[in-house]
Design an enzyme around this catalytic site. Structure first.
Site, mmCIF file in Angstrom:
data_model
loop_
_atom_site.group_PDB
_atom_site.id
_atom_site.type_symbol
_atom_site.label_atom_id
_atom_site.label_comp_id
_atom_site.label_asym_id
_atom_site.label_seq_id
_atom_site.Cartn_x
_atom_site.Cartn_y
_atom_site.Cartn_z
ATOM 1 N N GLU A 1 -2.020 -7.152 7.805
ATOM 2 C CA GLU A 1 -0.679 -7.057 8.388
ATOM 3 C C GLU A 1 -0.646 -7.751 9.751
ATOM 4 O OE1 GLU A 1 2.373 -7.184 8.366
ATOM 5 O OE2 GLU A 1 2.993 -5.213 7.609
ATOM 6 N N HIS B 1 0.820 -1.209 0.000
ATOM 7 C CA HIS B 1 0.000 0.000 0.000
ATOM 8 C C HIS B 1 0.854 1.259 0.000
ATOM 9 C CE1 HIS B 1 1.078 0.782 4.206
ATOM 10 N NE2 HIS B 1 0.922 -0.525 4.398
#
Length: 391
Positions: free
Chosen positions: A271, A195
């Site tokens: 994550e 990202h």
């Protein structure tokens, strides 16, 4: 005497830019026999990008049949023919890398270019439209003629030539991974996009799935648009899957808007949960929890302070998602928008590298990595931490 091939290629876009695809056919120059057909839906792109990708695919198919053959390229695109012949300058920045890629496939002395009217390019035009129609249905185009010619009805799909390192590898005659893997068909190719930046990224703070779930910063949004433009120009992405965290969904949405695709969320791509270290810098975590941090660095089975996830737990989660996605997207090129730890984990597992390799890879914000997964369980790392689109 070297063989000679005729490559007829075309590309189209229903909107310019819009849903696009290309098609190419390779013929024997002496007999006129059709030796190979290639076509692909490439998502949202312009006519010119689709035409260049058709040229690249046709040249690759010809080269795979015989690397020593001479090639006569015939297209109804005056722009592509004149630019590739060197008579017109290539001014558009999206065209330059595509032209360079095409020039690198067949040596200049063995390829010539000829413009033909559209009515003489119907075969390639039909293949391009078939590919766009298949893409509209959410399917992959199926060839009727394999490399070498004459395919019986119901024969398996031939591997599609790759557009670049982000695409499934071409059937070039050389094994893509290990000996014999050229016969394993088109792999599932995962293009791994970290990202874009959040406010925590430049400060190098722990930012996992147990923290504040930050959004992209202004820099991160700019990065997302840059990578979206780069992926649209390459035209290889067929599906998009993202972590559920906001920074990944925002990055994925920027790409999806460019490509005209939908985003599927995969929980397993989130994550690591860094527990009590969320929001801290490494130095702050070391100062507050020195023993815990040292133990975490020494073993993948140790979780961060406060009930976070160990890297071993993350590996199990990511591997389960990988296997599920490989099964779902067999033979397709899929963009996975995720985070540092999942990407490093996928690369480590693909390489068969030890756990400590997680600490020996650098992954920049909005960087691209790519791994191809084959039917026999082998994997091939094709790209790592590419950031050219940001420069």
């Amino acid at each position: 005497m070297a063989r000679r091939f005729i490559v007829e290629a075309d590309g189209g876009s229903r909107g310019n830019p819009g849903p696009a695809g290309y098609g190419a056919v390779v013929r024997d120059a002496e007999t006129g026999e059709t030796l190979a057909e290639v076509a692909e839906y490439i998502g949202t792109a312009t006519n010119n990008v689709a035409e260049y990708k058709g040229l690249i695919a046709g040249l690759r198919a010809a080269y795979a049949l015989d690397p020593e053959a001479g090639v006569q390229v015939r297209m109804d695109s005056k722009l592509v023919i004149e630019q590739m012949s060197g008579r017109w300058k290539i001014k558009h920045p999206d065209m330059r890398p595509l032209a360079a890629e095409a020039k690198a496939i067949v040596p200049p002395g063995r390829v010539a270019y000829e413009w033909i009217p559209r009515e003489r390019n119907k075969h390639a035009d039909r293949l391009a439209n078939e590919a766009m129609d298949a893409g509209k249905r959410g399917e992959r185009w199926q060839p009727k003629v394999p490399p070498g010619g004459t395919l019986a009805a119901g024969a398996p799909e031939a591997a599609a030539p790759a557009d670049d390192a982000l695409a499934a590898p071409a059937a070039t005659g050389a094994p893509a991974v290990g000996w014999g893997s050229a016969d394993l068909g088109t792999p599932a190719t995962f293009v791994l996009l970290r990202h874009g930046e959040t406010p925590l990224t430049p400060e190098k703070r722990f930012s996992g799935s147990g923290g504040s779930d930050p959004e992209l910063s202004d820099v991160g949004r700019h990065q997302a648009e840059r990578v979206a433009a780069a992926l649209a120009a390459r035209g290889t992405i067929q599906d998009i899957v993202a972590s559920p965290l906001r920074r990944c969904r925002e990055t994925a949405d920027a790409v999806a808007r460019r490509l005209g695709l939908e985003v599927r969320v995969e929980e397993g791509l989130r994550e690591t949960d860094f527990g009590a270290w969320e929001g801290l810098t490494f130095a702050e975590a070391k100062e507050r929890y020195p023993d815990d941090l040292a133990a975490w660095l020494a073993s993948t089975k140790v979780a961060p302070t406060g009930g976070g996830e160990s890297f071993a737990a993350v590996t199990r989660r990511v591997a389960a998602s990988r296997d599920k996605l490989i099964a779902r997207y067999t033979g397709r090129t899929v963009l996975l928008v995720t985070h540092v730890t999942p990407i490093k984990t996928l690369v480590r597992l693909a390489l068969g590298a030890p756990p400590e390799s997680l600490f020996r890879m650098e992954l920049s914000a909005a960087s691209l990595t790519a791994v191809a997964y084959y039917a026999d369980g082998n994997a091939s790392v094709r790209l790592l931490n590419e950031t050219a689109h940001l420069r």
